[in-house]
Design a protein around this motif. Sequence first.
Motif, PDB file in Angstrom:
ATOM      1  N   MET A 254       0.814  -1.223   0.000  1.00 27.39           N
ATOM      2  CA  MET A 254       0.000   0.000   0.000  1.00 27.39           C
ATOM      3  C   MET A 254       0.847   1.273   0.000  1.00 27.39           C
ATOM      4  SD  MET A 254      -3.089  -0.988   2.615  1.00 27.39           S
ATOM      5  CE  MET A 254      -4.344  -2.165   2.123  1.00 27.39           C
ATOM      6  N   LYS A 255       2.162   1.096   0.138  1.00 27.52           N
ATOM      7  CA  LYS A 255       3.106   2.233   0.149  1.00 27.52           C
ATOM      8  C   LYS A 255       2.748   3.233   1.246  1.00 27.52           C
ATOM      9  CE  LYS A 255       4.086   1.781  -4.772  1.00 27.52           C
ATOM     10  NZ  LYS A 255       4.055   2.423  -6.113  1.00 27.52           N
ATOM     11  N   MET A 256       2.499   2.692   2.433  1.00 26.07           N
ATOM     12  CA  MET A 256       2.166   3.517   3.596  1.00 26.07           C
ATOM     13  C   MET A 256       3.309   3.457   4.600  1.00 26.07           C
ATOM     14  SD  MET A 256      -1.817   2.382   4.142  1.00 26.07           S
ATOM     15  CE  MET A 256      -2.123   3.552   5.450  1.00 26.07           C
TER      16      MET A 256
ATOM     17  N   TYR B  70      -8.007  -6.288  -4.816  1.00 27.64           N
ATOM     18  CA  TYR B  70      -8.482  -5.320  -3.818  1.00 27.64           C
ATOM     19  C   TYR B  70      -8.232  -3.890  -4.298  1.00 27.64           C
ATOM     20  CZ  TYR B  70      -8.534  -2.573   0.480  1.00 27.64           C
ATOM     21  OH  TYR B  70      -8.769  -1.607   1.428  1.00 27.64           O
ATOM     22  N   LYS B  71      -7.071  -3.651  -4.866  1.00 29.72           N
ATOM     23  CA  LYS B  71      -6.717  -2.320  -5.354  1.00 29.72           C
ATOM     24  C   LYS B  71      -7.660  -1.880  -6.466  1.00 29.72           C
ATOM     25  CE  LYS B  71      -2.819   0.274  -7.277  1.00 29.72           C
ATOM     26  NZ  LYS B  71      -1.423   0.174  -7.784  1.00 29.72           N
ATOM     27  N   GLN B  72      -7.967  -2.793  -7.372  1.00 30.77           N
ATOM     28  CA  GLN B  72      -8.887  -2.481  -8.455  1.00 30.77           C
ATOM     29  C   GLN B  72     -10.283  -2.180  -7.921  1.00 30.77           C
ATOM     30  OE1 GLN B  72      -8.898  -5.462 -11.494  1.00 30.77           O
ATOM     31  NE2 GLN B  72     -10.142  -4.265 -12.917  1.00 30.77           N
ATOM     32  N   GLU B  73     -10.722  -2.942  -6.918  1.00 35.49           N
ATOM     33  CA  GLU B  73     -12.024  -2.690  -6.300  1.00 35.49           C
ATOM     34  C   GLU B  73     -12.077  -1.302  -5.676  1.00 35.49           C
ATOM     35  OE1 GLU B  73     -12.679  -5.779  -3.508  1.00 35.49           O
ATOM     36  OE2 GLU B  73     -13.024  -7.338  -5.025  1.00 35.49           O
ATOM     37  N   GLN B  74     -11.003  -0.929  -4.992  1.00 36.18           N
ATOM     38  CA  GLN B  74     -10.960   0.397  -4.370  1.00 36.18           C
ATOM     39  C   GLN B  74     -10.999   1.508  -5.407  1.00 36.18           C
ATOM     40  OE1 GLN B  74     -10.965   1.078  -0.945  1.00 36.18           O
ATOM     41  NE2 GLN B  74     -11.518  -1.090  -0.920  1.00 36.18           N
ATOM     42  N   GLU B  75     -10.313   1.309  -6.517  1.00 39.04           N
ATOM     43  CA  GLU B  75     -10.317   2.305  -7.593  1.00 39.04           C
ATOM     44  C   GLU B  75     -11.699   2.438  -8.212  1.00 39.04           C
ATOM     45  OE1 GLU B  75      -7.289   1.024 -10.259  1.00 39.04           O
ATOM     46  OE2 GLU B  75      -5.634   1.768  -9.008  1.00 39.04           O
ATOM     47  N   GLU B  76     -12.391   1.298  -8.404  1.00 39.56           N
ATOM     48  CA  GLU B  76     -13.746   1.329  -8.956  1.00 39.56           C
ATOM     49  C   GLU B  76     -14.711   2.018  -7.996  1.00 39.56           C
ATOM     50  OE1 GLU B  76     -14.839   0.470 -11.901  1.00 39.56           O
ATOM     51  OE2 GLU B  76     -12.834  -0.138 -12.575  1.00 39.56           O
ATOM     52  N   GLU B  77     -14.545   1.742  -6.705  1.00 45.70           N
ATOM     53  CA  GLU B  77     -15.403   2.375  -5.694  1.00 45.70           C
ATOM     54  C   GLU B  77     -15.182   3.879  -5.657  1.00 45.70           C
ATOM     55  OE1 GLU B  77     -16.343   2.015  -0.902  1.00 45.70           O
ATOM     56  OE2 GLU B  77     -15.058   0.531  -1.881  1.00 45.70           O
TER      57      GLU B  77
END
Length: 238
Positions: A168-170, A200-207
């Motif tokens: 997540m680069k946090m 998961y990353k793609q889902e977050q971008e779509e959301e």
Amino acid sequence: MLDHPEEYYSHYYHYYSRRLAPKVDVRVVILVSVCAISVFQFFSWWNSYNKAISYLATVPKYRIQATEIAKQQGLLKKAKEKGKNKKSKEEIRDEEENIIKNIIKSKIDIKGGYQKPQICDLLLFQIILAPFHLCSYIVWYCRWIYNFNIKGKEYGEEERLYIIRKSMKMSKSQFDSLEDHQKETFLKRELWIKENYEVYKQEQEEELKKKLANDPRWKRYRRWMKNEGPGRLTFVDD
């Protein structure tokens, strides 16, 4: 001088720049600068921490809980009894406010940029402890390679969260500030596995796209960009 008159002023400058230069040890200047930055860091972080506590004291959820604890411990009653016939109402109110804030400080663990300042996080101590941190990192990295790359051990919870945080680069403070239920969700979805994290990353971008699509301000901005455009900066001679 006669052969090279153009070099006269440069020699003149170099002579007096060395003659009149302040004789101060560079190490002293660096040490004073580092100490000054560390002091500024400490007071800046402490100010942010106090602002966070003051804000939490205004949030009904935390204020009611802190008030209940103060009543159970009899702190508010003592403050009123002590202030009877001696202090004004404003002084009693300030004392009660300090009691509530102290309870919030003791019960709530603030993480992230508003956490309680630690001396070991200051620049001065970071420089002093840099060799220790470097050695610790080398030992940790060697153990990681030996346990997981060579012996093929299964990741523990701490290692899994570390991989997720890196994906997540946090920073550590940013990741620690997340709620526990969010971390549990990360572990349930096995985000330390690269393929799962990509999903998961793609889902977050779509959301995020859906939220922006339904946001009135974003709709207005898109209409403006479509009709007016971003504009141009031109240099036209009138």
